[in-house]
Design an enzyme around this catalytic site. Sequence first.
Site, PDB file in Angstrom:
ATOM      1  N   HIS B 172       0.868  -1.165   0.000  1.00  0.00           N
ATOM      2  CA  HIS B 172       0.000   0.000   0.000  1.00  0.00           C
ATOM      3  C   HIS B 172       0.908   1.219   0.000  1.00  0.00           C
ATOM      4  O   HIS B 172       1.716   1.386   0.897  1.00  0.00           O
ATOM      5  CB  HIS B 172      -0.904   0.002   1.237  1.00  0.00           C
ATOM      6  N   CYS B 173       0.796   2.027  -1.014  1.00  0.00           N
ATOM      7  CA  CYS B 173       1.704   3.167  -1.126  1.00  0.00           C
ATOM      8  C   CYS B 173       0.996   4.461  -0.723  1.00  0.00           C
ATOM      9  O   CYS B 173       0.101   4.915  -1.423  1.00  0.00           O
ATOM     10  CB  CYS B 173       2.207   3.291  -2.556  1.00  0.00           C
ATOM     11  N   PRO B 174       1.374   5.055   0.392  1.00  0.00           N
ATOM     12  CA  PRO B 174       0.723   6.299   0.786  1.00  0.00           C
ATOM     13  C   PRO B 174       1.064   7.455  -0.138  1.00  0.00           C
ATOM     14  O   PRO B 174       0.262   8.372  -0.307  1.00  0.00           O
ATOM     15  CB  PRO B 174       1.250   6.548   2.197  1.00  0.00           C
TER      16      PRO B 174
END
Lengths: 144, 463
Positions: B172-174
Site C-alpha cells: 500500500h503506497c501512501p
Amino acid sequence: MAETHSLQDLQQPAVSSKVFVQRDYSSGTICKFQTKFPSELESRMDKQQFEETMQTLNNLYAEAEKLGGKSYLEGCLACLTAYTIFLCMETHYEKVLKKIAKYIKDQNEKIYAPRGLLLTDPIERGLRVVEITIFEDRNIGSGR
Amino acid sequence: YYYNSILPPSCTGHRGRTPRRKWQVFPGRNRFYCDGRVMMARQTGVFYLTLVLILLTSGLFFAFDCPYLASNLSPAIPAVGAVLFVFVMGMLFRASFSDPGVLPRATPDEAADLERQIDSTGCSKPPPRTREVLINGQTVKLKYCFTCKIFRPPRASHCSLCDNCVERFDHHCPWVGNCVGRRNYRFFYLFILSLSFLTIFIFAFVITHVVLRSNRTGFLTTLKDSPVVVCFFSVWSIVGLSGFHTYLISSNQTTNEDIKGTWSKKEGKDNYNPYSYGNVLTNCCAALCGPLPPSLIDRRGLIQADTPQTAHQSNGTGGGSYCDQDQCLQSTKFVLQAAATPLLHSDPVVLPPLPAKPASLGGPCAYLAPAQPTLPSCAGDVLTLRDTAVDSHCHHHLHLHHLHHHQHFASPEETPCGTPQGALPCPAHMHLQHPAPPVRYDPVTQDSLHEDSVRGLVKLSSV
C-alpha cells in the site's frame, strides 16, 4: 407472504440450489476453473458436456491472459501513448471477455436452460467461481 | 411492492428510484470520485504532498532554470523536461486513480457454500481455513479471508488500510494514495522510473545552470533560486526505489513476498519462486507489457434489483427457495428479526444506519453513504484467533463473535468499523509518519536497498 411468493413462482421457476465451481490454481495465478463434475448436477446433465464447457472457458481465459507478441505489442503501444489509446480501443482482455460472455449465453440457450440450469458469467462474480443455478424441476405452473 | 411498504419512509429520498451505482455501496474503505471513475485509498494526504513536491520542483525548474538553459544551451532541454514531466504526472494519476485489482467480496450464496465445505472437512490437515495448492512444484497455502469470505488466490493479500483483498498485492503506497497491485503495478513502476529520470534531469541541469551562472553572479545566490535541495534527496530515494522495484520485476516477486522472504532460499527446502518465468526478460515483459486485466468490481455499474449483495445475509438453508427478488425474502426476514435484535438491513438500494446505532459508526463507515454494507461484512468475520494470528491484516476483527449459519445481524456493540481507528494506533497516521522507504539508500548495493526497504515496509505491513 406465501401468496406473494407464489405470484413470483408462476412467472419464473424457483431456485433450488446453486453450485459453485471454484478456481483451479494449480497452474499459477492464471484464470482457470476446476473441470471436476459437481455431484449435484449428476441428475441433470452429461459429465462430458459440462467438462467441455469448462474446458472451453478455461481456454478462452488462457487466450485472454496469454503473453505473446500481440500482447507485448499492445502493451508497448499503450505505454508509448501514455495509455490514452485505451480511450478509443478495447484491451485484448476485454475483447476476449466479450467472447466469453457470448459463449456462455450460447451454452445457456442450447444446453443448460433446457435442463433447468443457468450458468453465470464468472466476471460477475469477480472471476472467483462459475455459479450454476439449479432451478426446481417443475412440470406444472412454470408459466413460461 | 411488499418490500417497499415496510421501509421506514425516511430512508432514501427517492425510494431507490434513481439508480445507484455500485461504487456507492462498495464495502471496502476506498474513496471514489468522478462518479466512480476514480478510486483511491481513504487517506490521501500524502498523495497531495507528492503532487505538491513534483509540481513545485518542476515549476521552479521551468520558471527559473529553463529560460537560461533554453537560450544559452538548447531549447531541447525544456522540451525533454516537459515530456518527462507530463509522463510522470500521467503515470502518477494512473497509479493513484485506478483499481489496483480489488477482489470483490463473496456473495452470500458463495460464502455459505464455502462455509459448508469448510465445516464438512472438520479436523484435518491442512487446517480447514487454508488450502494447499501445488504450483509449478511449490506448495502454496491459500488462506481464507474472513472479511471478504473467499479463499485468497495465490499472491493476493488483504490490505487492512483499504479493507480489500487485492490481487498480486505489492504494497500500500501512501505516496500514491492507493494500493499497488496487479492492475496498477506497471503504472507505479513507470511512475517511479520516470520520476527518477525527471529528478536526475532536473538535478543535472540545475547544477549546470548554477555552475554556468556562478561565473557571473555569486554561487550562493543562484543556488538559492534552484530546487536543488529537494532534488538531491529525492534523487537518492527515488532512484533507490526504482532500483529495488526493477529487481522485484526481474525476479517476478512482489514487495510483500520479498519482505516476508517467501521465496528466499531456506534450509533443507527447495524453495524457489514458482511464478517466475525463468529469465529476466520474460519477467520484465510480463510485468510491464502483459495484458491488462479489467477491473473486477464494476464500480460504475448500476445496481440491479436482483443483484446478489455481498452483505452477510445468512444462507443457512441451502435448499430454501428464493424469490426472484432477493429483497422480498430479505424484507421478510427483516420483519421477523426486527422484534429480536437491532439489525442492519443490508440492501444496497437503501438505508442510512438505523438510529439505534451508536456513534461508533462514525469514522470510515460513516463515509460511505449507505454505511451498513460495510458493517455486515465486518460483522460477518468469524473469530478464530488461532487462524487469524497468521493473518495480520484481519486482526482488527478480533473481538467479533462467531456468526455462523444464523440469521444474525451485528448488534451495535459488535460493529468493528468504528474501532480500527480507535483500537489500532491509527494506521493511517503510521503511514504519514513513515518516510519513503529508501531514504538512506546507497544505490550502489542492492543489499542496503533491500534492508532499508524491509525496515521501512515492515512498518507498513505491521499495520
